[in-house]
Every structure is written in structure tokens, then in C-alpha cells.
Design an enzyme around this catalytic site. Structure first.
Site, short mmCIF file in Angstrom:
data_model
loop_
_atom_site.label_atom_id
_atom_site.label_comp_id
_atom_site.label_asym_id
_atom_site.label_seq_id
_atom_site.Cartn_x
_atom_site.Cartn_y
_atom_site.Cartn_z
N PRO A 78 0.79 -1.18 0.09
CG PRO A 78 -0.08 -0.97 2.15
CD PRO A 78 0.86 -1.92 1.10
CG MET A 79 3.30 2.48 -1.78
SD MET A 79 4.70 2.26 -3.06
CE MET A 79 3.54 1.15 -3.96
CB THR A 156 -0.84 1.05 8.83
OG1 THR A 156 -0.71 0.34 7.34
CG2 THR A 156 0.45 1.58 9.24
CE LYS A 232 2.84 -2.10 4.93
NZ LYS A 232 3.66 -1.04 5.37
CB SER A 254 5.90 -3.63 7.31
OG SER A 254 6.23 -2.25 6.85
CG HIS A 256 5.18 2.98 7.31
ND1 HIS A 256 4.12 2.93 8.20
CD2 HIS A 256 4.94 3.92 6.44
CE1 HIS A 256 3.02 3.55 7.60
NE2 HIS A 256 3.68 4.10 6.66
N GLY A 288 9.71 -3.83 2.49
CA GLY A 288 10.96 -2.99 2.91
C GLY A 288 12.27 -3.20 2.34
N GLY A 289 12.67 -2.45 1.14
CA GLY A 289 13.80 -2.70 0.67
C GLY A 289 14.27 -3.67 -0.42
NE ARG A 311 10.68 4.82 -0.41
CZ ARG A 311 10.78 4.40 1.12
NH1 ARG A 311 11.42 3.14 0.91
NH2 ARG A 311 10.94 5.25 1.87
#
Length: 357
Positions: A78-79, A156, A232, A254, A256, A288-289, A311
Site C-alpha cells: 500500500p502506497m 497499519t 502491518k 514491516s 513502513h 521494505g527494501g 516504491r
């Protein structure tokens, strides 16, 4: 698109296309961005231990997540506000998810309506939530999500308020005209555009997020819906146990993406302990990453049921809309398949802890 051979290629191309303040909002983390760096470093310091002389002629990445068949153990994280990087926003992302056969976790602060998003995909759509002070607004959103065909909710829990993100403060980030939270009461979003100082996103969270919720409040949320509820933002075995004890349907390990508590443990470093604590009671995801197929393989070897990709999806969206997101997801899937084949683990059931150190 022909030059986009890796996720780093999409990242560079996206940066060249986006305004500096938007790029900083997408890429930035909290504080000194120590955790942003740690997420990536934690993957890089792990190595794979491949087996040889294994029949790898028929690799199989297919699995099921929350009961739905998917083509790989991947999902879109989710973003918020996909229209920051492309006019079609989440609708383009949804089309790519559909073509790739992967779940799309839609942010509560999506810039397209849930109805439009779910209409654009045949893949599972899950909805991420923050806990608002106005429970009536939260309950209304959950009801609309059910009506739109959303398959799960992802709460979240690491953001009682948005952390200080220096890039946003220095740039005075605000949402541009035409980009709104399409599924949230406009009155609740007013601060996101008119914050008096610093980052408007940070101001909004302090006005609208409920920092008083505890484990006991989860019963209220679960009682408002028939949908499975995942949490999350879990980073400790103790919280993972509490999550299972409170009836959640899944856990996302996560931090975040390094955007909340700076110096928090890298998600991949927390994963194995949480998987061991949960003991298969619920699925465990991680984000993450993630930038390479070998990252996904390492996460699976440490016990993750699937990996959420953040991302890089927005990088692909910025470069070429739905086609760009498809390129990112397809590249990651192809890299994962190659890593599995070269590791002597052509099926997901072949992947175990002995594969990573």
C-alpha cells in the site's frame, strides 16, 4: 521500456521524470533515514547457499494468498496517492496487477475510488487502513470496501502519527491540485492540503489518526466486517503473538519502508523470529527494501509467505503507467524464477532456511 532491465533502471528513469519534491516524498524516510538504508543493507549482507544437480526444468512460482490463487508470492504494497506520479493513478496500477496475477493492497489514501480500482483488475484487491479518530468514517470506508469487492483489510499499526520526515519538511510538501484521497471524507482530509507549517501529511496525521488505540480495539474493527484483517507494522515476536491471540488473519513484518521509527530493526532481520513465534497460525508477509529477485528468495527462505513491493511499483508507474508497473513486477518475478532455478529450489516448497545465511 526496452532499456528497463532491472528495478534500478526504473528508479533512475522515474527520478528523471518527477519533480524534486515529489521524488523526495516517495523516496524519503524518517529522521536520518537510517532504517531506509538498513532495509537494503540487511538483504545485501545475506548470502544464498545453492544446491546443485537438481531437476529445475519446471519451475513453479504459483501459490495462494488468503485463499486466492496468485502467480507468484508477491503483492503490491500500500502506497498513497498514485496520481502523484501518473494521471491514471491506482487504476493503472490495478490493471498491471491484473495482468500479472498479483494482489494489490490499495492505500486508504488512494487517489482513485475503490470502485474504479476494483473494476480495473481481476486480481485480489486488499485495502490498507489507518485508524481514524472518527470511527464512523472508518466503518463507512470498510463498508464501501466490502461493496466494491475488496478481499481483505490491512491495518497499519506502526503509525499513531506520521514520523518527522526531513525531506518533506525542507520541501514543504503538499498535495498538488487534483490529487486527493478519493475514498475518505473530504472534511477529514482538509489538513492534508492546508497544514500551517512543515509537512501537510504530518499535520494531517496528528489531526486525524487515533493515537489511543490498543489491542482491545481490534475487536471493534473485526466486528464491523466479514473481511479478514491483517496487521502491518509488526517487528517483534511479542507483538506477533498478540496479533495471533487477537484473531488477525495475517501479519506484515514491516517498518513502513523506513518512514516511521528511525533506527527500527530492518524488516528482514525481524522476520525469522516472528515466523517462528507464529508457527504457521497465520500467513506472514514482509516488505521494505526489496529490489531484486534474490531479495524475494531470501525472504521466502526466512519463512515469509509472500513479499510486498513498494516504491519500485511507483517508479514503474511514473515511467510508463500500467506498462511500467507490469515491467517492474514482471522483472521481479523473472529474477525470482531465475534465482530459484540457480539455487536448486524450483518450487516454493523447495525453499527453506538452509538456502540462506
Amino acid at each position: 521500456m526496452g532499456d528497463m532491465l532491472s528495478l534500478s533502471d526504473f528508479e533512475r528513469a522515474a527520478q528523471a521524470r518527477l519533480p524534486g519534491s515529489t521524488w523526495d516524498f516517495l523516496q524519503g524516510g524518517s529522521g536520518a533515514e537510517t532504517t531506509v538504508t538498513a532495509n537494503r543493507a540487511a538483504f545485501d549482507r545475506r548470502v544464498l547457499l545453492p544446491r546443485v544437480l537438481v531437476d529445475v526444468t519446471k519451475p513453479d512460482l504459483g501459490t495462494a494468498l488468503l485463499g486466492d490463487p496468485v502467480r507468484a508470492p508477491l503483492a503490491i504494497a500500500p502506497m498513497a496517492y498514485h496520481r502523484l506520479v501518473h494521471p491514471e493513478g491506482e487504476v493503472a496500477t490495478a490493471r498491471a496487477a491484473s495482468g500479472c496475477g498479483l494482489p494489490f493492497v490499495v492505500s486508504m489514501f488512494a487517489s482513485r475510488t475503490l470502485a474504479d480500482i476494483t473494476a480495473a483488475t481481476t486480481a485480489p484487491v486488499w485495502l490498507q487502513l489507518y485508524w481514524l479518530r472518527r470511527r464512523d468514517a472508518l466503518a463507512d470506508l470498510v463498508a464501501r470496501a466490502e461493496a466494491a469487492g475488496v478481499r481483505a483489510l490491512m491495518l497499519t499499526v506502526d503509525a499513531p502519527r506520521v514520523a518527522t520526515r526531513l525531506r518533506d519538511l525542507r520541501g514543504g510538501f503538499t498535495l498538488p491540485p487534483g490529487v486527493t484521497a478519493a475514498n475518505v471524507d473530504p472534511a477529514a482530509m482538509a489538513v492534508a492540503r492546508t497544514g500551517e507549517s512543515g509537512s501537510s501529511i504530518q499535520s494531517h496525521s496528528r489531526e486525524q489518526f487515533d493515537a489511543a488505540i490498543t489491542w482491545s480495539d481490534l475487536a471493534w474493527l473485526r466486528g464491523t466486517t466479514r473481511l479478514p484483517v491483517l496487521l502491518k507494522g509488526i517487528l517483534t515476536a511479542a507483538d506477533a503473538r498478540l496479533a495471533v491471540d487477537h484473531g488477525v488473519a495475517g501479519i506484515v513484518v514491516s517498518n513502513h519502508g523506513g518512514r516511521q521509527l528511525d533506527s527500527a530493526i530492518a524488516a528482514i532481520d525481524a522476520l525469522a523470529e516472528i515466523v517462528a513465534e507464529v508457527g504457521g497460525a497465520v500467513p506472514v508477509f514482509v516488505d521494505g527494501g526489496v529490489r531484486r529477485g534474490t531479495d524475494v528468495l531470501k525472504a521466502l527462505a526466512l519463512g515469509a509467505d509472500a513479499v510486498l513491493v513498494g516504491r519500485p511499483v511507483l517508479h514503474g508507474l511514473a515511467v510508463a503507467g500500467a506498462e511500467g508497473v507490469t515491467g517492474v513486477l514482471s522483472t521481479l518475478r523473472e529474477e525470482l524464477e531465475e534465482a530459484m532455478v540457480l539455487s536448486g529450489a524450483p518450487r516454493l516448497t523447495d525453499i527453506g532456511a538452509a538456502l540462506v545465511r
